[in-house]
Enzyme design. Structure first.
Site, mmCIF file in Angstrom:
data_model
loop_
_atom_site.group_PDB
_atom_site.id
_atom_site.type_symbol
_atom_site.label_atom_id
_atom_site.label_comp_id
_atom_site.label_asym_id
_atom_site.label_seq_id
_atom_site.Cartn_x
_atom_site.Cartn_y
_atom_site.Cartn_z
ATOM 1 N N HIS B 254 0.837 -1.218 0.000
ATOM 2 C CA HIS B 254 0.000 0.000 0.000
ATOM 3 C C HIS B 254 0.866 1.261 0.000
ATOM 4 O O HIS B 254 0.534 2.248 0.659
ATOM 5 C CB HIS B 254 -0.949 -0.004 1.213
ATOM 6 C CG HIS B 254 -2.035 -1.035 1.112
ATOM 7 N ND1 HIS B 254 -3.193 -0.821 0.425
ATOM 8 C CD2 HIS B 254 -2.107 -2.311 1.578
ATOM 9 C CE1 HIS B 254 -3.956 -1.912 0.483
ATOM 10 N NE2 HIS B 254 -3.313 -2.834 1.170
ATOM 11 N N ASP B 318 -0.585 -5.213 5.580
ATOM 12 C CA ASP B 318 -1.559 -6.084 4.912
ATOM 13 C C ASP B 318 -1.325 -6.156 3.408
ATOM 14 O O ASP B 318 -0.682 -5.288 2.820
ATOM 15 C CB ASP B 318 -2.982 -5.563 5.172
ATOM 16 C CG ASP B 318 -3.126 -4.108 4.765
ATOM 17 O OD1 ASP B 318 -2.175 -3.325 5.028
ATOM 18 O OD2 ASP B 318 -4.154 -3.733 4.182
ATOM 19 N N GLU B 319 -1.896 -7.168 2.841
ATOM 20 C CA GLU B 319 -2.081 -7.288 1.395
ATOM 21 C C GLU B 319 -0.815 -7.012 0.575
ATOM 22 O O GLU B 319 -0.851 -6.290 -0.403
ATOM 23 C CB GLU B 319 -3.197 -6.323 0.933
ATOM 24 C CG GLU B 319 -4.543 -6.686 1.511
ATOM 25 C CD GLU B 319 -5.671 -5.810 0.953
ATOM 26 O OE1 GLU B 319 -6.736 -6.369 0.679
ATOM 27 O OE2 GLU B 319 -5.483 -4.597 0.810
ATOM 28 N N ASN B 320 0.282 -7.578 1.007
ATOM 29 C CA ASN B 320 1.491 -7.489 0.194
ATOM 30 C C ASN B 320 1.696 -8.821 -0.514
ATOM 31 O O ASN B 320 2.180 -9.781 0.076
ATOM 32 C CB ASN B 320 2.701 -7.161 1.080
ATOM 33 C CG ASN B 320 4.000 -7.279 0.302
ATOM 34 O OD1 ASN B 320 4.014 -7.098 -0.911
ATOM 35 N ND2 ASN B 320 5.070 -7.596 1.011
#
Lengths: 677, 677
Positions: B254, B318-320
């Site tokens: 992000h 998150d969300e890597n």
């Protein structure tokens, strides 16, 4: 839409039509020259803006905001969310050309030319301020049909009549946060206003952080004040919108808050003070004969002045009756010793010392028109506010100041907190038919709308400022010959709604107040009443009955009502017209309104009652009954004598105020009744 | 009111009634112990508040706000606008007693006792935070009859179940000004929430001024960011309300905005980046193998951490997916050299280095649940967000974290941006029936509502957060046994409206969007539709059809609609009930709704059309026709076969989305049709 068209059709039959404007465009302020070319530029996702000029903040900021507002209004998903720099192979839909970045002053060139054709749009201006004025005009040209949004084809050449087109907001009587100020700055820019006058201090609170005299904000603000950072933020934001910011520190009167923090500066020996909670004119006054006062003001202004880059600085100077001066022997002695015959002379002495302090800081002094005494230096700017209400000629001090060689601005006639009709404000012509020399006329810089905040909170302030201020903005920008009231009213309806898009809360917050009034029941009956009732005018709301304090509830019926109650304006014109010619179509229009008013009591009576609603019961009931009777009369039904007698009584009853409002249709209800009975 | 009563009467017949609450009080969150005493304390102008405790900001601030809200709601002109210090001869109406000023932490005592009798009101608490929680409960006890407002007599003893009751607001995807944040803080305090989690950075913008790395705010924010002064202002304001502020700087994924400013920190060699305009999960990721990354983060956090006095600091995590890591040979080599088998291991390496930086700054690291890898130190706090949608068990990572000895908070189930029903969120019980040791249970600190802002602007964000967040606040404060959905829904209606009084704009801004949609025409038809349509759920609004960018218009029909469309909820329950027993009274209720829907097209068809309205035409028309047919069937009229066939088609048509919304009644229209045809 049908109703509105009829309404305006009727208005054009009234006596107001002067210099009628033929165009259907909803521009405000009306530009100096408008030519329509019958073309359209359609808004598509491919719309782009190119900026052709030196780099600065104003045009990129306004062009970006323009794209957002355009997208939000049209629903078009525009691919490019930001303007781009101009290049020679540019194919931009809108090209914004300007030559210089303006330093904001009373000299700033705000002129622009705007051309819209089917093939493209260009704005040409000397300065970036002119360019952003042109972008605002362009957005007002947005119209639509069923399948697309488009800009109307025009060639507009425009520039302001006056260089000073201001709005004053009083943040002392009620504090308003940075966001409230910013949304009003956006609204100002949308109608090309260029001066925000920030009334920062008064008896009810000192609203600026002071590092030199911290008790000013810690003791005299109830914790409600702007930090230096917030002031810089507001000033920078205003600058991006081409708006100058003039601070006002009101002295030597209106000083209760200052003296609450520093009582030793007061004119009453050994007095202590507390922040004022009521409205009015109060006696606490700075002591003009002690050096501490000037040291204080010089230190304070030296601290504060750099926050406000503008060349002008307002010191108030109004409404000092001098009671505490009269009661202070040392002050009387000082007057005698210094040949100061009157308190006015003493205040001039005070003002002249302030002027020197401000001059050292590179500032011109501005003051309310009481400062215009014989010895006042001609470098001061006279802010004309007194008029017929104060026993003077309307706008008289403006002309007098100009004739004496003072620069001057007008607020008399622009006191929107008096809750009077936009028509009255719009017809306040600063110069009128008075013949002035070119030099004298050049002294008249413009005017300022004044939003005193005794009776408004952040919930309601927008509904007091807008939309009337937009019409005053036109008075100050447009040619003197632009005086067609009907056309202004028609355009104002569109502008009024567009103000929502920049964040103005005047429309949405009405429902908030009405939900509060009903404890979240059906508000339709009350909405009907707010469209014919207006808050008591010219400060009478605060007289006689309720006396409001700063922390009184401003969430009541009068706070949901506004000036220019929509249905009242319509009804009053219909009745005038009908009484003249008994036209059937007009009668039909009247019946629609009477039916609405006759019916509203049924809804009102279904509401679970609470003490806030109680004072409205007789209004709702009697209005309903009068309307029913008038409907019967209009329909040619036979109405019993007893009912007629009752109706007359009911009309009389409706003439009194209800919950601090007046029923704006009552006189025409009576005229109609007298004509029909 | 009648309609609502009937509605809730019917709901109580449904399957939701568990642990029913008998009281008629509109308290939320429901207190631990409530005893009513059948007394009332009447609000008069003489009402006063005395503060009996050490001097601090919280109680005076909340007590003053309490007086304003009380006065505004009741319309009572209270003489004393401010609380007074307690004295032994005090005759104050309300006495607020507390012993200490709390330092905000997860240890803060928020308990209080509140007693209301006809003779007076007292609040007793250990800390000032407990005291202000009690004042909020007291204001929820305000009721009225036709002649007065009064507080209901009670003895309430209360304390929270969980110590962490948070709201996360994402200010990256769309920026929200300080005023937006403050009004939401006030709303949080009104339902006793105590953590504001500020999601300050993401791919779409970096929202904090950095003096160390100024390109973060000058290049990576579009000019929309908070200054240090503004952050201090928000943190101080939250503190006065007993709310802790947790900042989040989301790394290493992000990170598009950070890399737009400082591309040299990215994992893709020689790449350049631009601020992301779309929604989704993107690849730009900090490079975890270069020291510059850690120097950057240490310097940045060292600059920023002092602005946030709280002990917790959120680093996202998150969300890597690690796409750019996979593509970078040096990173792959580093993994091999350091025995880091997977990208998860590499991220753990990164997280552990961050944890050390934060520990030096006196902060505990908080991260989304991806950070819970085997080597992650137990000092980290695990923020549970993944669940069934991500192929995991609902709330599973919360329990797993607690069992592993991590402190943990729950957001899975509280993703309000998914636009699901409040009932679903309310029924998200963090622990449920799982048996945990006392130590494990103590690890579960509480939960957080997450307001991701891809699809909201400041115009609409309040209508997404509220009122559902109030029900989640109850889930986190009240006893686990408080599960009566009907009672919650009834109370939520009152709380929903009361939120307006602290400035929440969810109700008022609906009309703004609808006026925009119609270009300021009559919005009644559209209002009717918004009460049965809801925005597409679980991010499907952003799939398939329109793909929204950050600067797309969020002023369209879906933006006026909310979760829990009021009339749909009612209709769906009526139909279920009616199909079971064909009750006449229920049929009558259904007919009222069907009539409303049958009639709305007439109003809709009168609107001057524009491209924003076009997609709603088939919805309005077909709904009108289906409703008319169903009315005829319900009324026992003979309906031609052709019409029935047509109706079936129309119902099928209504199942598709219109303007990014779904018609929440369509299944029950169909069931009703099938039953009646």
């Amino acid at each position: 839409m049908h109703k509105l068209l009829t309404f305006f059709y009727l208005l054009t039959l009234s006596c107001w039509s002067q210099n009628p404007i033929q165009s259907s465009l909803n521009l405000m302020p009306w530009p100096q020259e408008v030519q329509e070319n019958e073309q359209q530029f359609t808004v598509t996702p491919n719309l782009t803006i190119a900026i052709n000029g030196p780099s600065g903040m104003r045009v990129p900021h306004t062009a970006t905001s323009f794209l957002r507002r355009l997208s939000n209004r049209s629903g078009v998903f525009i691919n490019e969310g930001f303007p781009a720099p101009f290049s020679n192979d540019s194919t931009a839909s809108i090209t914004v050309n300007f030559k210089t970045i303006a330093a904001l002053s009373i000299e700033t060139d705000e002129s622009y030319n705007l051309q819209v054709t089917a093939n493209g749009i260009s704005i040409n201006a000397t300065t970036d301020v002119g360019a952003i004025r042109g972008l605002e005009t362009l957005l007002q040209l947005l119209e639509n049909d069923a399948t697309s949004y488009y800009f109307v084809g025009v060639n507009i050449t425009d520039a302001p009549r006056f260089v000073w087109r201001g709005l004053m907001i009083d943040v002392s009587r009620h504090f308003h946060s940075v966001d409230v100020i910013k949304r009003n700055l956006r609204a100002m820019a949308s109608v090309k206003m260029n001066v925000f006058h920030w009334h920062l201090t008064d008896d009810q609170g000192f609203r600026v952080e002071s590092k030199t005299y911290p008790k000013l904000h810690t003791v005299a603000s109830d914790g409600l004040y702007y930090t230096h950072e917030q002031i810089k933020d507001v000033v920078a934001y205003a600058n991006k919108l081409g708006i100058r910011v003039i601070p006002e520190f009101d002295v030597p009167g209106h000083a209760t808050a200052i003296l609450t923090a520093y009582p030793e500066l007061g004119s009453k020996p050994d007095a202590s003070y507390t922040i004022e909670r009521f409205s009015g004119v109060f006696n606490p006054t700075l002591n003009p004969i002690i050096e501490d006062t000037y040291t204080f003001l010089e230190n304070l202004f030296t601290e504060i002045a750099p926050l406000f880059p503008d060349a002008y600085f307002h010191i108030g100077g109004d409404e000092n009756a001098g009671k505490h001066w009269n009661e202070n022997e040392a002050i009387q002695q000082f007057k005698a010793d210094n040949n100061l015959a009157t308190n006015h002379d003493l205040q001039t002495y005070f003002n002249i010392r302030l002027e020197k302090i401000l001059n050292k800081l590179g500032k011109h002094l501005v003051g309310w028109d009481e400062i215009m005494t014989p010895n006042m230096p001609k470098t001061a700017v006279i802010h004309s506010w007194r008029g017929e209400n104060e026993g003077l000629q309307k706008g008289g001090t403006l002309i007098e100041a100009a004739q004496k060689g003072y620069k001057t601005i007008l607020s008399n006639g622009f006191y929107i907190d008096r809750m009077e009709s936009v028509i009255k404000h719009y017809q306040t012509e600063p110069i009128g038919t008075i013949s002035l020399s070119a030099e004298e006329e050049a002294c008249i810089l413009g005017g300022e709308v004044t939003m005193w905040s005794e009776l408004v909170t952040s919930l309601t302030i927008d509904s007091r400022i807008w939309p009337r201020t937009a019409a005053i903005a036109e008075r100050l920008w447009s040619n003197k010959t632009v005086t067609d009231v009907n056309h202004m009213l028609k355009r104002l309806q569109v502008i009024n709604y567009n103000l929502e898009a920049v964040g103005i809360t005047h429309l949405r917050n009405k429902a908030v107040v009405l939900r509060n009034l009903t404890n979240n029941q059906n508000i339709d009956a009350l909405k009907t009443l707010t469209n014919i009732c207006e808050p008591l005018k010219i400060y009478s709301r605060n007289e006689g009955g309720t006396e409001y304090k700063t922390y009184s509830p401003f969430t009541l019926f009068a706070d949901a009502c506004t000036a220019d109650a929509m249905d009242a304006l319509q009804f009053n014109h219909l009745v005038k017209h009908f009484l003249a010619d008994k036209n059937e179509a007009t009668s039909a229009e009247i019946k629609i309104l009477l039916t609405r008013w006759a019916d509203q009591y049924e809804l009102f009576s279904k509401l679970e009652k609470n003490p806030k609603l109680t004072p409205l019961e007789p209004l709702s009931l009697n209005l309903s009954q009068v309307s029913a009777t008038l409907l019967n009369l209009l329909n040619g039904k036979k109405v019993p004598k007893k009912t007629l007698k009752e109706c007359k009584k009911q009309i009389t009853l409706l003439k009194q105020p209800f919950a601090d409002t007046e029923l704006m249709i009552v006189n025409n209800l009576e005229l109609l009744f007298e004509a029909l009975k």
